[in-house]
Design a protein around this motif. Structure first.
Motif, PDB file in Angstrom:
ATOM      1  N   ASN A  55       0.849  -1.459  -0.257  1.00 27.04           N
ATOM      2  CA  ASN A  55       0.014   0.106  -0.009  1.00 27.04           C
ATOM      3  C   ASN A  55       0.725   1.153  -0.144  1.00 27.04           C
ATOM      4  OD1 ASN A  55      -2.357  -1.823   0.006  1.00 27.04           O
ATOM      5  ND2 ASN A  55      -2.547  -1.655   2.783  1.00 27.04           N
ATOM      6  N   TYR A 142       2.150  -1.179  18.246  1.00 23.37           N
ATOM      7  CA  TYR A 142       2.684  -0.568  16.899  1.00 23.37           C
ATOM      8  C   TYR A 142       1.744   0.623  16.432  1.00 23.37           C
ATOM      9  CZ  TYR A 142       0.752  -1.195  11.920  1.00 23.37           C
ATOM     10  OH  TYR A 142       0.437  -1.213  10.655  1.00 23.37           O
ATOM     11  N   SER A 168     -10.271  -0.100  12.909  1.00 22.98           N
ATOM     12  CA  SER A 168     -10.406  -1.173  13.799  1.00 22.98           C
ATOM     13  C   SER A 168      -9.328  -2.044  13.449  1.00 22.98           C
ATOM     14  CB  SER A 168     -11.489  -2.438  13.777  1.00 22.98           C
ATOM     15  OG  SER A 168     -11.116  -2.863  11.684  1.00 22.98           O
ATOM     16  N   GLY A 192     -15.173  -2.873   9.192  1.00 22.94           N
ATOM     17  CA  GLY A 192     -15.881  -3.914   7.982  1.00 22.94           C
ATOM     18  C   GLY A 192     -17.560  -4.610   9.222  1.00 22.94           C
ATOM     19  N   ARG A 195     -16.758  -6.127  12.903  1.00 28.75           N
ATOM     20  CA  ARG A 195     -16.198  -4.743  13.605  1.00 28.75           C
ATOM     21  C   ARG A 195     -16.973  -4.108  14.003  1.00 28.75           C
ATOM     22  NH1 ARG A 195     -13.189  -8.640  11.670  1.00 28.75           N
ATOM     23  NH2 ARG A 195     -13.804  -7.988   9.721  1.00 28.75           N
ATOM     24  N   TYR A 210     -18.062  -0.194   5.342  1.00 24.64           N
ATOM     25  CA  TYR A 210     -17.651   0.091   4.350  1.00 24.64           C
ATOM     26  C   TYR A 210     -18.602  -0.762   3.846  1.00 24.64           C
ATOM     27  CZ  TYR A 210     -14.295  -3.146   5.094  1.00 24.64           C
ATOM     28  OH  TYR A 210     -13.239  -4.575   5.308  1.00 24.64           O
ATOM     29  N   ALA A 250      -2.077   7.104   6.202  1.00 25.81           N
ATOM     30  CA  ALA A 250      -0.858   6.182   6.861  1.00 25.81           C
ATOM     31  C   ALA A 250      -0.538   5.278   5.377  1.00 25.81           C
ATOM     32  CB  ALA A 250      -1.938   5.529   7.708  1.00 25.81           C
ATOM     33  N   SER A 251      -1.883   4.971   4.728  1.00 22.03           N
ATOM     34  CA  SER A 251      -0.830   4.397   3.621  1.00 22.03           C
ATOM     35  C   SER A 251      -1.015   5.466   1.863  1.00 22.03           C
ATOM     36  CB  SER A 251      -1.425   2.614   2.823  1.00 22.03           C
ATOM     37  OG  SER A 251      -1.831   2.425   4.239  1.00 22.03           O
ATOM     38  N   ALA A 274       2.182  10.929   5.364  1.00 24.31           N
ATOM     39  CA  ALA A 274       3.860  10.640   6.724  1.00 24.31           C
ATOM     40  C   ALA A 274       3.738   9.409   6.569  1.00 24.31           C
ATOM     41  CB  ALA A 274       2.793  12.061   7.328  1.00 24.31           C
ATOM     42  N   ALA A 276       5.463   7.766   9.788  1.00 23.95           N
ATOM     43  CA  ALA A 276       5.502   7.693  11.164  1.00 23.95           C
ATOM     44  C   ALA A 276       6.769   7.774  10.970  1.00 23.95           C
ATOM     45  CB  ALA A 276       4.790   6.801  11.951  1.00 23.95           C
TER      46      ALA A 276
HETATM   47  N1  LIG Z   1       2.837   6.098   7.184  1.00 22.48           N
HETATM   48  C1  LIG Z   1       3.679   4.907   7.993  1.00 22.48           C
HETATM   49  O1  LIG Z   1       4.753   5.342   8.622  1.00 22.48           O
HETATM   50  C2  LIG Z   1       2.799   3.413   8.065  1.00 22.48           C
HETATM   51  C3  LIG Z   1       3.603   2.681   9.685  1.00 22.48           C
HETATM   52  C4  LIG Z   1       3.114   1.301   9.452  1.00 22.48           C
HETATM   53  C5  LIG Z   1       1.429   1.202   8.769  1.00 22.48           C
HETATM   54  N2  LIG Z   1       1.968   1.756   7.763  1.00 22.48           N
HETATM   55  C6  LIG Z   1       0.408   1.555   6.969  1.00 22.48           C
HETATM   56  O2  LIG Z   1      -0.555   1.301   7.346  1.00 22.48           O
HETATM   57  C7  LIG Z   1      -1.387   0.271   6.525  1.00 22.48           C
HETATM   58  C8  LIG Z   1      -2.288  -0.768   7.947  1.00 22.48           C
HETATM   59  O3  LIG Z   1      -3.034   0.165   8.744  1.00 22.48           O
HETATM   60  P1  LIG Z   1      -3.603  -1.735  10.107  1.00 22.48           P
HETATM   61  O4  LIG Z   1      -1.991  -1.691  10.494  1.00 22.48           O
HETATM   62  O5  LIG Z   1      -4.013  -0.467  10.716  1.00 22.48           O
HETATM   63  O6  LIG Z   1      -4.360  -2.640   8.994  1.00 22.48           O
HETATM   64  P2  LIG Z   1      -5.029  -3.289   9.650  1.00 22.48           P
HETATM   65  O7  LIG Z   1      -5.165  -3.902  11.174  1.00 22.48           O
HETATM   66  O8  LIG Z   1      -5.302  -4.784   8.995  1.00 22.48           O
HETATM   67  O9  LIG Z   1      -6.640  -3.196   9.771  1.00 22.48           O
HETATM   68  C9  LIG Z   1      -6.840  -2.290   8.290  1.00 22.48           C
HETATM   69  C10 LIG Z   1      -8.437  -1.721   8.471  1.00 22.48           C
HETATM   70  O10 LIG Z   1      -8.276  -1.229   7.169  1.00 22.48           O
HETATM   71  C11 LIG Z   1      -9.640  -1.442   7.134  1.00 22.48           C
HETATM   72  N3  LIG Z   1     -10.404  -1.579   6.138  1.00 22.48           N
HETATM   73  C12 LIG Z   1     -10.652  -2.743   5.010  1.00 22.48           C
HETATM   74  N4  LIG Z   1     -10.959  -2.508   4.036  1.00 22.48           N
HETATM   75  C13 LIG Z   1     -10.950  -1.247   4.080  1.00 22.48           C
HETATM   76  C14 LIG Z   1     -12.299  -1.155   3.337  1.00 22.48           C
HETATM   77  N5  LIG Z   1     -12.493  -0.644   0.935  1.00 22.48           N
HETATM   78  N6  LIG Z   1     -12.300   0.295   3.508  1.00 22.48           N
HETATM   79  C15 LIG Z   1     -12.007   0.634   4.315  1.00 22.48           C
HETATM   80  N7  LIG Z   1     -11.302   0.602   5.325  1.00 22.48           N
HETATM   81  C16 LIG Z   1     -11.035  -0.731   5.598  1.00 22.48           C
HETATM   82  C17 LIG Z   1     -10.101  -2.365   8.189  1.00 22.48           C
HETATM   83  O11 LIG Z   1     -11.593  -2.959   8.263  1.00 22.48           O
HETATM   84  P3  LIG Z   1     -12.409  -4.659   8.805  1.00 22.48           P
HETATM   85  O12 LIG Z   1     -10.614  -5.068   9.491  1.00 22.48           O
HETATM   86  O13 LIG Z   1     -13.068  -4.158   9.833  1.00 22.48           O
HETATM   87  O14 LIG Z   1     -12.668  -4.959   7.959  1.00 22.48           O
HETATM   88  C18 LIG Z   1      -9.068  -1.841   9.529  1.00 22.48           C
HETATM   89  O15 LIG Z   1      -9.823  -1.840  10.600  1.00 22.48           O
HETATM   90  C19 LIG Z   1      -0.775  -0.970   5.692  1.00 22.48           C
HETATM   91  O16 LIG Z   1      -1.029  -0.347   4.474  1.00 22.48           O
HETATM   92  C20 LIG Z   1       1.164   0.020   6.125  1.00 22.48           C
HETATM   93  O17 LIG Z   1       1.166   0.143   5.382  1.00 22.48           O
HETATM   94  C21 LIG Z   1       1.330   2.519   7.468  1.00 22.48           C
END
Ligand SMILES: NC(=O)c1ccc[n+]([C@@H]2O[C@H](COP(=O)([O-])OP(=O)(O)OC[C@H]3O[C@@H](n4cnc5c(N)ncnc54)[C@H](OP(=O)(O)O)[C@@H]3O)[C@@H](O)[C@H]2O)c1
Length: 334
Positions: A55, A142, A168, A192, A195, A210, A250-251, A274, A276
């Motif tokens: 992402n 995290y 979530s 989803g 949750r 969503y 975040a992504s 950005a 983190a």
């Molecule tokens: N910017 C940075 O420094 C940084 C650092 C670390 C990670 N990241 C990014 O953060 C992301 C991971 O985040 P996370 O750890 O929170 O992931 P996660 O725990 O897998 O959570 C993903 C969230 O997105 C929701 N989701 C799934 N499909 C969706 C849709 N179509 N529309 C809206 N929401 C949807 C899920 O909902 P449900 O589960 O309820 O379906 C869940 O709430 C990665 O893409 C990673 O690259 C960025």
């Protein structure tokens, strides 16, 4: 010591219980007996890196894949966050002592799916919230590191309206709680179907499924939209943003970076992409908020170390409501 090791990418079946040497702390390190470590986004991605969605901008894929290992994993023990007990400290360590109960984020180095891990004392490690058990505390680092750092960039104010798209997950759950209970914002969480109640319990006033509703079509406007997976483009989100609203990612992919540049020059609405900052201060803030009852950790299911593969399958099935944690002592509320 026992650890869950994987030597090839693939399904949860690649995760095997093995005996590996117990690590010895260097002068600046602490040796932590891991008591709990959750299964999070990073674990699922790293376990099957070649097939996981990426992402972030395409140019980052190459270095990330090289860092994790091209054909097979270089890092063979998963687990990027944990809670546990300091068992020993290196000669120059001053911040921690044996017996301290800590929680930590180890990031891409991983290694927490094991009985012991060594961490530099200058890393993202702090005394765990006193009112949370190990499993609860292990679910926070995290999300704390990511959500605290990224939300700071949105300059949320009391009474602001924020929508967290992905409320979530690891980052979103912390973002909802910080936005509501630390910044005093009005929070809408998108997630989803299974949750919705979980996200409400974290403090979201409104929740949107969503799979049933597109929030960009409901006529509501927000000061901040925090899009965790980068699912909504600026073109779609802008009518859901107030005239000076912020779309915080975040992504993000290349297109979002161009939108960030364009909005910086020509628009009152802004896009922010950005990375983190990994700062221990974020852990310290979340520890304080947890002890004040403003941040909570919800555990859906606990698995013993031997059942890490089972825990991954459970998370992948998409039914979890809260966090799934590997608790090293099956009987305890570890
Ligand atoms: N910017 C940075 O420094 C940084 C650092 C670390 C990670 N990241 C990014 O953060 C992301 C991971 O985040 P996370 O750890 O929170 O992931 P996660 O725990 O897998 O959570 C993903 C969230 O997105 C929701 N989701 C799934 N499909 C969706 C849709 N179509 N529309 C809206 N929401 C949807 C899920 O909902 P449900 O589960 O309820 O379906 C869940 O709430 C990665 O893409 C990673 O690259 C960025």
């Amino acid at each position: 010591m026992k650890a869950i090791v994987f030597t090839k990418y693939g399904s949860p079946d690649v995760l095997q219980l093995k005996d590996v040497p117990k690590p010895t702390p260097k002068d600046n390190e602490i040796l932590v007996r891991v008591r709990a470590t959750p299964v999070n986004y990073g674990d699922l991605t790293a376990r099957d890196f070649a097939h996981s969605p990426f992402n972030m901008p395409a140019p980052l894929y190459l270095p990330a894949r090289m860092a994790f290992g091209w054909n097979k994993p270089k890092i063979q023990i998963l687990g990027s966050e944990l809670a546990g007990d300091v068992e020993a400290v290196g000669k120059s360590v001053t911040k921690f002592k044996p017996g301290d109960r800590v929680f930590a984020y180890v990031g891409m180095n991983m290694g927490a799916n094991a009985e012991y891990i060594c961490l530099p004392e200058s890393g993202s490690v702090a005394l765990k919230p006193a009112n949370l058990d190990y499993a609860e505390a292990a679910t926070l680092p995290y999300g704390a590191i990511m959500a605290v750092s990224l939300l700071q960039k949105a300059k949320l104010q009391v009474g602001h309206k924020i929508l967290v798209n992905g409320a979530s997950g690891g980052i979103g759950a912390l973002a909802v709680q910080l936005a509501r209970h630390h910044y005093g914002a009005e929070v809408t969480g998108v997630c989803g179907t299974p949750r919705l109640d979980y996200v409400k319990s974290l403090g979201a006033e409104k929740v949107i499924d969503y799979t049933r509703q597109d929030f960009t079509q409901n006529g509501e406007t927000y000061d901040v939209i925090f899009d965790i997976l980068g699912r909504v483009s600026f073109a779609r989100a802008k009518k859901s943003l107030k005239p000076d609203g912020i779309l915080l990612y975040a992504s993000f992919k290349g297109r979002a970076l161009l939108d960030m540049l364009w909005t910086a020059l020509f628009s009152r609405q802004k896009v922010i992409c950005a990375l983190a900052d990994e700062k221990v201060e974020s852990l310290l803030l979340v520890k304080e908020l947890a002890e004040e009852g403003k941040v909570n950790a919800v555990i859906d299911k606990r698995f013993p170390l031997e059942q890490v593969a089972e825990a991954h399958r459970y998370v992948e099935q998409g039914h979890k409501k809260g966090n799934v944690v590997i608790a090293m002592q099956q009987d305890s509320k570890a």
